[in-house]
Scaffold this motif. Structure first.
Motif: not given
Length: 323
Positions: A200, A203, A223-224, A226-227, A243-244, A246-247, A259
């Motif tokens: 976390w 990220g 992203l990796e 957080f995934n 993640r939102s 990063a996306l 997300d």
């Protein structure tokens, strides 16, 4: 009939502690069993304390044990009272100072927590957990240099202290030391492969590195991470929020929106806590590269070792006893 009367009379003459030995032993076992249900352990400790059979050493330990269980039950006032009583009965009770410090820390009373950690360290300087926890308290006081120094001392005493590496990673980010922070997260992940708090942290660091190092794309790395966190901790709101980000940065707007909504369902205030700081700059959508401030400010304010939504490390993690 006469024999039965004589037998009862004989037992009546036995000392109290002999007649109640089995009951006392059972209560004491439940009192000192750290895995016991808090209410059961508290009742057992209370019975042991009120029995009159404990010498000072055991009496202090009974108050200590009951204080721990009170804290686990969510009764900090009672926990502090019992741990204070243990300290009064047994001079130099380092573990009682330490655990009372934890209760103070969880209540946001950082100065009192630090004072107790100081006493625990004075009495028992090898207590790595006290340095670790004192670092957390200094962090809450926004004294990041002392926070880092205490995590470093904890690591010196306990080189495999993954949680201390994770906290130091987070604290170093607050001072902009992203390279050193990444090194700490890497060590933590070697010690605890897949540790969600380390992933976390890393990220969010990758999100920040994109600003400092425009030649390298870090959003994919974020992203990796957080995934990986969300694979096993799908209900971690701040990981969904990260993640939102990063996306969105990689152009996956629809997925980012999903997300974000999921994070808000779990923790309604999360967007406000992060976004009010990010409104000052829009590093994710600023193609012109005119960002004025670092995305480090998007990081939450709390240390994240062993937490899900902004709580300090649990008493269960940090409880240290003399063996």
């Amino acid at each position: 009939m006469l024999g039965r009367v004589l037998l009862i009379a004989a037992f009546a003459c036995l000392p109290f502690n002999v007649l109640n030995a089995a009951s006392f032993d059972e209560n004491w076992k439940r009192c000192i069993d750290e895995k016991e249900i808090p209410n059961v352990a508290i009742r057992a400790c209370t019975d042991s304390i009120e029995s009159g059979l404990l010498n000072n050493e055991w009496l202090a330990d009974a108050f200590f044990r009951r204080g721990i269980q009170e804290s686990r039950k969510g009764a900090p006032k009672e926990a502090i009272s019992d741990l204070t009583q243990a300290i009064k009965i047994k001079a130099g009770f380092a573990d009682a100072y330490y655990n009372r410090g934890l209760v103070y820390s969880r209540a946001g009373l950082n100065d009192k927590a630090i004072a107790d950690f100081n006493d625990a360290i004075r009495i028992k300087p090898e207590l790595a957990g006290a340095f670790y926890s004192r670092g957390v308290s200094y962090y809450y006081k926004q004294d990041y240099k002392r926070a880092i120094a205490n995590e470093t001392l904890a690591i010196t005493l306990k080189p495999d202290f993954a949680e201390a590496y994770i906290n130091r990673c987070h604290f170093r980010v607050k001072l902009g030391k992203l390279g050193l922070a990444l090194e700490d997260c890497a060590v933590a992940l070697r010690l605890q492969p897949g540790a969600p708090s380390a992933l976390w942290n890393r990220g969010f660091i990758h999100l920040s590195l994109e600003y400092f190092d425009e030649k390298i794309t870090h959003f994919e790395s974020a992203l990796e991470d957080f995934n990986a966190v969300l694979e096993h901790h799908s209900g971690w709101a701040s990981a969904l929020y990260g993640r939102s980000l990063a996306l969105r940065a990689t152009g996956a707007i629809a997925a980012a929106d999903m997300d974000l909504e999921a994070a808000k369902q779990l923790y309604p205030n999360i967007e406000a806590e992060y976004a009010e700081r990010s409104e000052e700059f829009d590093f994710l959508n600023n193609a012109a590269g005119t960002v004025k401030r670092s995305p480090i400010d998007l990081l939450p304010k709390l240390p994240i070792a062993s937490m899900v939504l902004g709580t300090i490390p649990s008493l269960d993690l940090l409880l240290v006893r003399d063996k």
